[in-house]
Enzyme design. Sequence first.
Site, PDB file in Angstrom:
ATOM      1  N   LYS A 132      -6.348  11.599  -0.561  1.00 49.11           N
ATOM      2  CA  LYS A 132      -6.427  10.680  -1.692  1.00 49.11           C
ATOM      3  C   LYS A 132      -6.497  11.484  -2.978  1.00 49.11           C
ATOM      4  O   LYS A 132      -7.465  12.170  -3.247  1.00 49.11           O
ATOM      5  CB  LYS A 132      -7.654   9.778  -1.559  1.00 49.11           C
ATOM      6  CG  LYS A 132      -7.489   8.435  -2.246  1.00 49.11           C
ATOM      7  CD  LYS A 132      -8.574   7.478  -1.815  1.00 49.11           C
ATOM      8  CE  LYS A 132      -8.226   6.061  -2.203  1.00 49.11           C
ATOM      9  NZ  LYS A 132      -9.264   5.100  -1.785  1.00 49.11           N
ATOM     10  N   TRP A 183      -2.678   7.447  -2.183  1.00 44.58           N
ATOM     11  CA  TRP A 183      -2.667   8.059  -0.859  1.00 44.58           C
ATOM     12  C   TRP A 183      -1.485   9.017  -0.728  1.00 44.58           C
ATOM     13  O   TRP A 183      -0.387   8.722  -1.174  1.00 44.58           O
ATOM     14  CB  TRP A 183      -2.538   6.986   0.218  1.00 44.58           C
ATOM     15  CG  TRP A 183      -3.695   6.055   0.363  1.00 44.58           C
ATOM     16  CD1 TRP A 183      -3.725   4.742   0.075  1.00 44.58           C
ATOM     17  CD2 TRP A 183      -5.000   6.384   0.842  1.00 44.58           C
ATOM     18  NE1 TRP A 183      -4.959   4.212   0.345  1.00 44.58           N
ATOM     19  CE2 TRP A 183      -5.767   5.200   0.821  1.00 44.58           C
ATOM     20  CE3 TRP A 183      -5.608   7.563   1.293  1.00 44.58           C
ATOM     21  CZ2 TRP A 183      -7.094   5.156   1.230  1.00 44.58           C
ATOM     22  CZ3 TRP A 183      -6.931   7.515   1.698  1.00 44.58           C
ATOM     23  CH2 TRP A 183      -7.658   6.334   1.666  1.00 44.58           C
ATOM     24  N   THR A 230       0.847  -1.182   0.000  1.00 45.01           N
ATOM     25  CA  THR A 230       0.000   0.000   0.000  1.00 45.01           C
ATOM     26  C   THR A 230       0.888   1.239   0.000  1.00 45.01           C
ATOM     27  O   THR A 230       2.022   1.211   0.487  1.00 45.01           O
ATOM     28  CB  THR A 230      -0.898   0.042   1.239  1.00 45.01           C
ATOM     29  OG1 THR A 230      -0.077   0.228   2.404  1.00 45.01           O
ATOM     30  CG2 THR A 230      -1.680  -1.251   1.384  1.00 45.01           C
TER      31      THR A 230
END
Length: 556
Positions: A449, A454, A192
């Site tokens: 975002k 992110w 991520t």
Amino acid sequence: MSDIYNSAPSAYEFPLLIKQLLNRAKTVSLDQEIIYADKKRFTYKDLFARINRLANVLADLNLAAGDVVAVMDWDSHRYLESYFAVPMSQYVLQTVNIRLSPEKVLYTINHAKPKVLLLNSEFAPLVKDYQFENSSIEHIIWLDDNDVTVEGVFGDNQGRVIGEYEALLDAADSEFDFPDFDENTIATTFYTSGTTGDPKGVYFSHRQLVLHTLTEAASLGMLPNKQGVSYGDVYMPMTPMFHVHAWGFPFTATMTGLKQVYPGRYAPDTLFDLILNEKVSITHCVPTILQMVLKEAQDRDASFNGLKMIIGGSRLTEGLAKAALDQGIEVYTGYGMSETAPLISLTDFSIGEPERSEEEDISRRCMTGKPVLMVDAQVWGSDNTPVGVGKDNTGELVLRAPWLTQSYFKNDDAGTELWEGGYMHTQDIAYMRPDGYIKITDRLKDVIKSGGEWISSLEIETILSLHPAVDDVSVIGIPDKVWGERPLALVVLKADCQDTSSEDIRAIAEQAVTRGIIPKYGVPNDFKFVDELPKTSVGKHDKKVMRDRYASAAKS
């Protein structure tokens, strides 16, 4: 008890392995096409042979079950082949997020410790500077579409490159017997972009990915043909294959035997040409990509002729949804996250449903959607108990489904917090309507975002605070018509530095980009100088007040 309730001794204990996704297509789709941009066309029959050839190439590298094989590539047929050959060989596929800053890309490689790297020549300069004496990478497979030679990039370090992808496949055997093994074996991992700190590796087992694929096919198959998937569809991803398995669609499209188109690097003209020329009928993307292809179509005065498009990653606004519908795109929303593989909810459509006004229809398409099959979605309060339905009952959205990640790669302790109370915590604040629609209203953490990626506000604040003129700083996300959100930096200058310009402050962020500390899209668009920052009762920055104050200004 009668033996009738016991399984037959000869019964096959069918493990849910990725190789089982190929069973139907191997029988009925051998002549169906797979296309890579304007560079390559071949059939499913060729695909199965190429998967076997790649498995044989990897088998010659003296790897052990559980070793990691990483891929750095654009969306290509090579990526599709690695989706199957790598995990089916009992290795772990790492899809490297090439949109992270160079420093974070190398962090993910160092953390996952791949033995093999499939490397597109366009990313070779980054890897070239990698400290190979400390690297886990033993073998590099060269991927190239631009006649770039290994020698021209790696020089003396080219010894780790075992060959060019197509040449290696041509020399390998086209037969391979993929074994059965435990369906709970890890199949894939990716990292991520992270809200704070270093990226975290999400991972999924064969069983989880097979169940996600079946659920995705079934959930989309329950939708009317105008929105759902049928065997005659042509699929093309517009969400990167390095990110959450391109929302799982390559697995689903291959299982069902659809014609597939892979566009390489995303460029609006290329995407639109492929949509028109290959008659692409279903895709998915973030709102930013939708805006790009809409502009391309408007410049050409062309229509998308009913292209089905699922939007995720950032909120689909009513204005963008209307523009897409007007341009011939059947657009609607899906929701998920890296930890959910990702599908959790979809906009709901039914045959014979009551006629809606245009406003009601667009509003429905922009909501988070209803949970898909097998998903248990609840809204919990701070005491980890359900709060009920209705807009007055907001709380954290928590989930259960058989394909949700159990923890993070090489960080099992992180799973305890993720699954507190037996449900996965999304850190999204939401409420659920009586009809099952989920409405996300806020986020627990102050992450921004932008274009589906992110941006850590804390990370940007840390960098800006290093400027000698900055006394205090807070970074918030404000609405942006193109990117969904963009960071705004609110800066309090020191008393003796009041003549400092915003460009002076911006420069330190640009330097961080140059050094690979943050990605370019992490640099705030705007810097506002303020006398003081709103604080909570315990002295923390009150970002909710800031967002309310500056979001309304951004919309006006």
